[in-house]
Enzyme design. Structure first.
Site, PDB file in Angstrom:
ATOM      1  N   HIS A  36      -5.019  -0.631   8.099  1.00 28.47           N
ATOM      2  CA  HIS A  36      -3.554  -0.486   8.153  1.00 28.47           C
ATOM      3  C   HIS A  36      -3.098   0.578   7.144  1.00 28.47           C
ATOM      4  O   HIS A  36      -2.307   1.465   7.475  1.00 28.47           O
ATOM      5  CB  HIS A  36      -2.915  -1.847   7.857  1.00 28.47           C
ATOM      6  CG  HIS A  36      -1.420  -1.834   7.685  1.00 28.47           C
ATOM      7  ND1 HIS A  36      -0.570  -2.477   8.566  1.00 28.47           N
ATOM      8  CD2 HIS A  36      -0.619  -1.283   6.729  1.00 28.47           C
ATOM      9  CE1 HIS A  36       0.682  -2.294   8.161  1.00 28.47           C
ATOM     10  NE2 HIS A  36       0.681  -1.592   7.043  1.00 28.47           N
ATOM     11  N   GLU A  37      -3.639   0.500   5.923  1.00 33.18           N
ATOM     12  CA  GLU A  37      -3.246   1.460   4.876  1.00 33.18           C
ATOM     13  C   GLU A  37      -3.743   2.864   5.196  1.00 33.18           C
ATOM     14  O   GLU A  37      -3.034   3.841   4.962  1.00 33.18           O
ATOM     15  CB  GLU A  37      -3.786   1.032   3.504  1.00 33.18           C
ATOM     16  CG  GLU A  37      -3.357  -0.344   3.016  1.00 33.18           C
ATOM     17  CD  GLU A  37      -1.870  -0.580   3.078  1.00 33.18           C
ATOM     18  OE1 GLU A  37      -1.102   0.399   3.079  1.00 33.18           O
ATOM     19  OE2 GLU A  37      -1.460  -1.741   3.160  1.00 33.18           O
ATOM     20  N   HIS A  57      -1.523   4.751   7.425  1.00 32.34           N
ATOM     21  CA  HIS A  57      -0.367   5.364   6.743  1.00 32.34           C
ATOM     22  C   HIS A  57      -0.705   6.773   6.265  1.00 32.34           C
ATOM     23  O   HIS A  57       0.153   7.660   6.290  1.00 32.34           O
ATOM     24  CB  HIS A  57       0.048   4.536   5.515  1.00 32.34           C
ATOM     25  CG  HIS A  57       0.917   3.354   5.820  1.00 32.34           C
ATOM     26  ND1 HIS A  57       2.151   3.460   6.410  1.00 32.34           N
ATOM     27  CD2 HIS A  57       0.737   2.030   5.595  1.00 32.34           C
ATOM     28  CE1 HIS A  57       2.694   2.243   6.535  1.00 32.34           C
ATOM     29  NE2 HIS A  57       1.855   1.354   6.050  1.00 32.34           N
ATOM     30  N   CYS A  90       4.639  -4.778   7.751  1.00 32.95           N
ATOM     31  CA  CYS A  90       4.569  -3.547   6.972  1.00 32.95           C
ATOM     32  C   CYS A  90       5.836  -3.431   6.142  1.00 32.95           C
ATOM     33  O   CYS A  90       6.934  -3.643   6.650  1.00 32.95           O
ATOM     34  CB  CYS A  90       4.432  -2.347   7.904  1.00 32.95           C
ATOM     35  SG  CYS A  90       4.300  -0.778   7.023  1.00 32.95           S
ATOM     36  N   LEU A  91       5.668  -3.080   4.870  1.00 32.90           N
ATOM     37  CA  LEU A  91       6.831  -2.946   3.991  1.00 32.90           C
ATOM     38  C   LEU A  91       7.750  -1.819   4.462  1.00 32.90           C
ATOM     39  O   LEU A  91       8.938  -1.821   4.133  1.00 32.90           O
ATOM     40  CB  LEU A  91       6.369  -2.694   2.549  1.00 32.90           C
ATOM     41  CG  LEU A  91       5.577  -3.861   1.923  1.00 32.90           C
ATOM     42  CD1 LEU A  91       4.997  -3.453   0.584  1.00 32.90           C
ATOM     43  CD2 LEU A  91       6.456  -5.099   1.772  1.00 32.90           C
ATOM     44  N   GLY A 142      -0.689  -4.538   0.207  1.00 35.46           N
ATOM     45  CA  GLY A 142      -1.213  -3.175   0.194  1.00 35.46           C
ATOM     46  C   GLY A 142      -0.068  -2.182   0.186  1.00 35.46           C
ATOM     47  O   GLY A 142       1.057  -2.533   0.567  1.00 35.46           O
ATOM     48  N   GLN A 164       4.348   5.689   1.343  1.00 33.77           N
ATOM     49  CA  GLN A 164       5.434   4.707   1.469  1.00 33.77           C
ATOM     50  C   GLN A 164       6.449   4.832   0.324  1.00 33.77           C
ATOM     51  O   GLN A 164       7.573   4.342   0.449  1.00 33.77           O
ATOM     52  CB  GLN A 164       4.876   3.278   1.539  1.00 33.77           C
ATOM     53  CG  GLN A 164       4.074   3.028   2.828  1.00 33.77           C
ATOM     54  CD  GLN A 164       3.536   1.617   2.905  1.00 33.77           C
ATOM     55  OE1 GLN A 164       2.473   1.329   2.379  1.00 33.77           O
ATOM     56  NE2 GLN A 164       4.284   0.735   3.540  1.00 33.77           N
TER      57      GLN A 164
HETATM   58  O1  GNR Z   1       2.037  -6.704   2.849  1.00 32.15           O
HETATM   59  C1  GNR Z   1       1.439  -6.395   3.881  1.00 32.15           C
HETATM   60  N1  GNR Z   1       0.848  -7.358   4.637  1.00 32.15           N
HETATM   61  C2  GNR Z   1       0.002  -7.097   5.691  1.00 32.15           C
HETATM   62  C3  GNR Z   1      -0.328  -8.146   6.549  1.00 32.15           C
HETATM   63  C4  GNR Z   1      -1.191  -7.949   7.608  1.00 32.15           C
HETATM   64  C5  GNR Z   1      -1.742  -6.703   7.814  1.00 32.15           C
HETATM   65  C6  GNR Z   1      -1.415  -5.650   6.990  1.00 32.15           C
HETATM   66  C7  GNR Z   1      -0.541  -5.831   5.943  1.00 32.15           C
HETATM   67  S1  GNR Z   1      -0.168  -4.505   4.882  1.00 32.15           S
HETATM   68  C8  GNR Z   1       1.421  -4.976   4.311  1.00 32.15           C
HETATM   69  C9  GNR Z   1       1.910  -4.042   3.235  1.00 32.15           C
HETATM   70  C10 GNR Z   1       2.074  -2.647   3.813  1.00 32.15           C
HETATM   71  O2  GNR Z   1       2.955  -2.327   4.541  1.00 32.15           O
HETATM   72  N2  GNR Z   1       1.148  -1.778   3.524  1.00 32.15           N
HETATM   73  O3  GNR Z   1       1.187  -0.550   4.052  1.00 32.15           O
HETATM   74 NI    NI Z   2       2.262  -0.757   5.922  1.00 32.01          NI
END
Ligand code: GNR
Ligand code: NI
Length: 172
Positions: free
Chosen positions: A136-137, A140, A94-95, A46, A51
């Site tokens: 999670h997204e 952000h 998270c990236l 995601g 980001q």
């Molecule tokens: O790549 C991602 N893996 C992930 C694993 C578990 C819960 C959420 C994520 S999102 C993350 C990519 C990212 O940072 N998206 O904002």
């Molecule tokens: Ni993230």
């Protein structure tokens, strides 16, 4: 399409609240294409526009299909309509918080209303990793990172490591 640079903590831009999109126009489509390519290049599932430094309420995701095929999803102006009371726990990464992982509790199911790539209004009933990833997204988009749910001690340990890696340009 272009691979963009993903911002990492600590960076104040990641704490901005993103603005709703008025219309899914050409600029937004180009942005979504770039986001997807950037996400694939980083092996993420995601990515939120902030980001890559763009404060628009846009998310791309791809959890893949059972047969290993791509399954790109686009969410513009997503809103959570319904959250489950019961929680599920996933080890999140998270990236923008590279190489750090932690177990986070979130509602196990949610309904999300959004505009798709073509600007059509949709509702998705999400559960499992899809529900976790969407939440999670969406965090952000409000300047929230998963490390914000950790204890002060755990969070400061992670931030310390990230600052160190950044200043020495070492990526562990
Ligand atoms: O790549 C991602 N893996 C992930 C694993 C578990 C819960 C959420 C994520 S999102 C993350 C990519 C990212 O940072 N998206 O904002
Ligand atoms: Ni993230």
């Amino acid at each position: 399409m272009a691979v963009k640079t993903i911002l990492t903590e600590p960076n104040d831009i990641l704490r901005k609240v993103s603005e709703p999109v008025e219309k899914v126009g050409n600029d937004e489509k180009i942005l979504m294409d770039d986001m997807l390519e950037t996400m694939y290049a980083a092996n993420g599932i995601g990515l939120a526009a902030i980001q890559i430094g763009v404060p628009k309420r846009i998310i791309v995701m791809d959890l893949g299909k059972k047969d290993g095929k791509k399954d790109p999803r686009y969410f513009v102006n997503p809103v959570i309509k319904n959250k489950n009371q019961s929680k599920s726990t996933y080890e999140e990464g998270c990236l923008s918080v590279p190489n750090q992982f932690a177990e986070i509790d979130r509602p196990s199911k949610c309904d999300v209303e959004y505009l798709n790539y073509n600007g059509e209004r949709k509702i998705l009933k999400a559960e499992g990793l899809l529900a976790t990833c969407i939440q999670h997204e969406m965090d952000h988009l409000d300047g929230i990172l998963f490390i914000d749910y950790l204890s002060k001690l755990k969070r400061s340990m992670i931030l310390k490591k990230l600052s160190k890696n950044k200043s020495t340009r070492i990526v562990v």
